[in-house]
Design an enzyme around this catalytic site. Structure first.
Site, PDB file in Angstrom:
ATOM      1  N   GLY A   1       0.845  -1.191   0.000  1.00  0.00           N
ATOM      2  CA  GLY A   1       0.000   0.000   0.000  1.00  0.00           C
ATOM      3  C   GLY A   1       0.875   1.232   0.000  1.00  0.00           C
ATOM      4  O   GLY A   1       2.077   1.155   0.313  1.00  0.00           O
TER       5      GLY A   1
ATOM      6  N   GLN B   1       2.892   9.846   1.989  1.00  0.00           N
ATOM      7  CA  GLN B   1       4.249   9.285   1.982  1.00  0.00           C
ATOM      8  C   GLN B   1       5.094   9.817   0.834  1.00  0.00           C
ATOM      9  O   GLN B   1       6.323   9.724   0.875  1.00  0.00           O
ATOM     10  CB  GLN B   1       4.192   7.756   1.904  1.00  0.00           C
ATOM     11  CG  GLN B   1       3.634   7.115   3.166  1.00  0.00           C
ATOM     12  CD  GLN B   1       3.510   5.615   3.000  1.00  0.00           C
ATOM     13  OE1 GLN B   1       2.550   5.134   2.420  1.00  0.00           O
ATOM     14  NE2 GLN B   1       4.494   4.873   3.494  1.00  0.00           N
TER      15      GLN B   1
ATOM     16  N   CYS C   1       6.321  -0.507   7.452  1.00  0.00           N
ATOM     17  CA  CYS C   1       5.935   0.704   6.717  1.00  0.00           C
ATOM     18  C   CYS C   1       7.118   1.156   5.871  1.00  0.00           C
ATOM     19  O   CYS C   1       8.247   1.206   6.355  1.00  0.00           O
ATOM     20  CB  CYS C   1       5.551   1.809   7.704  1.00  0.00           C
ATOM     21  SG  CYS C   1       5.034   3.344   6.905  1.00  0.00           S
ATOM     22  N   LEU C   2       6.845   1.513   4.638  1.00  0.00           N
ATOM     23  CA  LEU C   2       7.914   1.982   3.750  1.00  0.00           C
ATOM     24  C   LEU C   2       8.542   3.269   4.281  1.00  0.00           C
ATOM     25  O   LEU C   2       9.681   3.576   3.945  1.00  0.00           O
ATOM     26  CB  LEU C   2       7.362   2.217   2.338  1.00  0.00           C
ATOM     27  CG  LEU C   2       6.875   0.947   1.611  1.00  0.00           C
ATOM     28  CD1 LEU C   2       6.143   1.329   0.324  1.00  0.00           C
ATOM     29  CD2 LEU C   2       8.034  -0.003   1.320  1.00  0.00           C
TER      30      LEU C   2
ATOM     31  N   HIS D   1      -4.040   1.222   7.949  1.00  0.00           N
ATOM     32  CA  HIS D   1      -2.679   1.772   8.022  1.00  0.00           C
ATOM     33  C   HIS D   1      -2.542   2.976   7.070  1.00  0.00           C
ATOM     34  O   HIS D   1      -1.996   4.021   7.460  1.00  0.00           O
ATOM     35  CB  HIS D   1      -1.698   0.638   7.670  1.00  0.00           C
ATOM     36  CG  HIS D   1      -0.264   1.017   7.527  1.00  0.00           C
ATOM     37  ND1 HIS D   1       0.718   0.539   8.371  1.00  0.00           N
ATOM     38  CD2 HIS D   1       0.390   1.806   6.626  1.00  0.00           C
ATOM     39  CE1 HIS D   1       1.894   1.028   7.994  1.00  0.00           C
ATOM     40  NE2 HIS D   1       1.724   1.794   6.941  1.00  0.00           N
ATOM     41  N   GLU D   2      -3.053   2.830   5.845  1.00  0.00           N
ATOM     42  CA  GLU D   2      -2.937   3.930   4.858  1.00  0.00           C
ATOM     43  C   GLU D   2      -3.789   5.129   5.273  1.00  0.00           C
ATOM     44  O   GLU D   2      -3.376   6.281   5.103  1.00  0.00           O
ATOM     45  CB  GLU D   2      -3.359   3.470   3.458  1.00  0.00           C
ATOM     46  CG  GLU D   2      -2.615   2.274   2.881  1.00  0.00           C
ATOM     47  CD  GLU D   2      -1.123   2.319   3.023  1.00  0.00           C
ATOM     48  OE1 GLU D   2      -0.555   3.417   3.149  1.00  0.00           O
ATOM     49  OE2 GLU D   2      -0.501   1.238   3.031  1.00  0.00           O
TER      50      GLU D   2
ATOM     51  N   HIS E   1      -1.987   7.243   7.652  1.00  0.00           N
ATOM     52  CA  HIS E   1      -1.022   8.150   7.003  1.00  0.00           C
ATOM     53  C   HIS E   1      -1.706   9.453   6.578  1.00  0.00           C
ATOM     54  O   HIS E   1      -1.127  10.538   6.710  1.00  0.00           O
ATOM     55  CB  HIS E   1      -0.423   7.512   5.747  1.00  0.00           C
ATOM     56  CG  HIS E   1       0.725   6.584   5.996  1.00  0.00           C
ATOM     57  ND1 HIS E   1       1.889   6.973   6.602  1.00  0.00           N
ATOM     58  CD2 HIS E   1       0.906   5.270   5.682  1.00  0.00           C
ATOM     59  CE1 HIS E   1       2.734   5.944   6.655  1.00  0.00           C
ATOM     60  NE2 HIS E   1       2.152   4.889   6.097  1.00  0.00           N
TER      61      HIS E   1
HETATM   62  O1  GNR Z   1       4.229  -2.694   2.443  1.00  0.00           O
HETATM   63  C1  GNR Z   1       3.629  -2.570   3.513  1.00  0.00           C
HETATM   64  N1  GNR Z   1       3.369  -3.667   4.242  1.00  0.00           N
HETATM   65  C2  GNR Z   1       2.547  -3.681   5.353  1.00  0.00           C
HETATM   66  C3  GNR Z   1       2.576  -4.790   6.177  1.00  0.00           C
HETATM   67  C4  GNR Z   1       1.752  -4.857   7.274  1.00  0.00           C
HETATM   68  C5  GNR Z   1       0.904  -3.813   7.556  1.00  0.00           C
HETATM   69  C6  GNR Z   1       0.870  -2.704   6.766  1.00  0.00           C
HETATM   70  C7  GNR Z   1       1.684  -2.630   5.654  1.00  0.00           C
HETATM   71  S1  GNR Z   1       1.604  -1.233   4.637  1.00  0.00           S
HETATM   72  C8  GNR Z   1       3.235  -1.230   3.990  1.00  0.00           C
HETATM   73  C9  GNR Z   1       3.398  -0.156   2.942  1.00  0.00           C
HETATM   74  C10 GNR Z   1       3.233   1.188   3.604  1.00  0.00           C
HETATM   75  O2  GNR Z   1       4.031   1.693   4.326  1.00  0.00           O
HETATM   76  N2  GNR Z   1       2.096   1.789   3.407  1.00  0.00           N
HETATM   77  O3  GNR Z   1       1.838   2.939   4.024  1.00  0.00           O
HETATM   78 NI    NI Z   2       3.021   2.964   5.817  1.00  0.00          NI
END
Ligand code: GNR
Ligand code: NI
Length: 171
Positions: free
Chosen positions: A46, A51, A91-92, A133-134, A137
């Protein structure tokens, strides 16, 4: 395809609260394409616009194993939530840090597509984790915010060390 730079914690721009998307233009489609390319090349499931330093309510995701289920959510709202799940998140924007976070197990989301058409979708398991999660952000929130202050301090230390070592290896 243009690649976008992913901001990393503790960059203060990750704390920006995104504004609703109001114009469904070719420029929006270009942004979505660039976010798609950036997400796949970073091997993420995601990516939120926040980001990549674009502060609009837009996120992309693909939680499939085959990377063949690309989804876009514009102006997303969670309209129902039920159950609980704990998932080890990454998270990236917080590279190589993983921690368990508790979230709703099933959600119903209302959003718009790239044409501005409204739709609703039920998500569960990893897709529900990823969307929550997104959406965090887009509110300037990161998964590490759910950790205890001690764990947050450990995360900051580990990232600082990683950056020192990355810089040292280039010198
Ligand atoms: O790539 C991602 N993997 C992930 C794994 C577990 C819970 C959430 C994520 S999202 C993350 C990519 C990211 O940072 N999205 O904001
Ligand atoms: Ni993230």
């Amino acid at each position: 395809m243009a690649q976008l730079t992913i901001l990393e914690f503790p960059d203060p721009r990750l704390r920006t609260v995104a504004e609703p998307v109001t114009e469904f233009t070719p420029a929006l489609r270009q942004l979505i394409d660039a976010m798609r390319a950036t997400m796949y090349s970073a091997k993420g499931i995601g990516l939120a616009a926040t980001q990549v330093d674009v502060h609009q309510r837009l996120l992309v995701m693909d939680v499939s194993n085959e990377q063949d289920d690309f989804q876009v959510f514009i102006n997303p709202e969670i309209i129902q939530r039920s159950g609980e799940q704990i998932y080890e998140e990454g998270c990236l924007s917080v590279p190589s840090i993983y921690a368990s976070v508790k979230r709703a197990e099933q959600i119903r989301v209302r959003a718009q597509d790239a044409d501005g058409n409204s739709f609703e979708k039920d998500l569960e398991d990893l897709a529900a984790v990823c969307l929550q999660h997104e959406m965090d952000h887009l509110q300037g929130k990161l998964f590490v915010d759910y950790l205890s202050p001690l764990k947050q301090a450990m995360v900051k230390k580990k990232l600082a060390k990683q950056r020192r070592e990355a810089t040292a290896s280039v010198a």
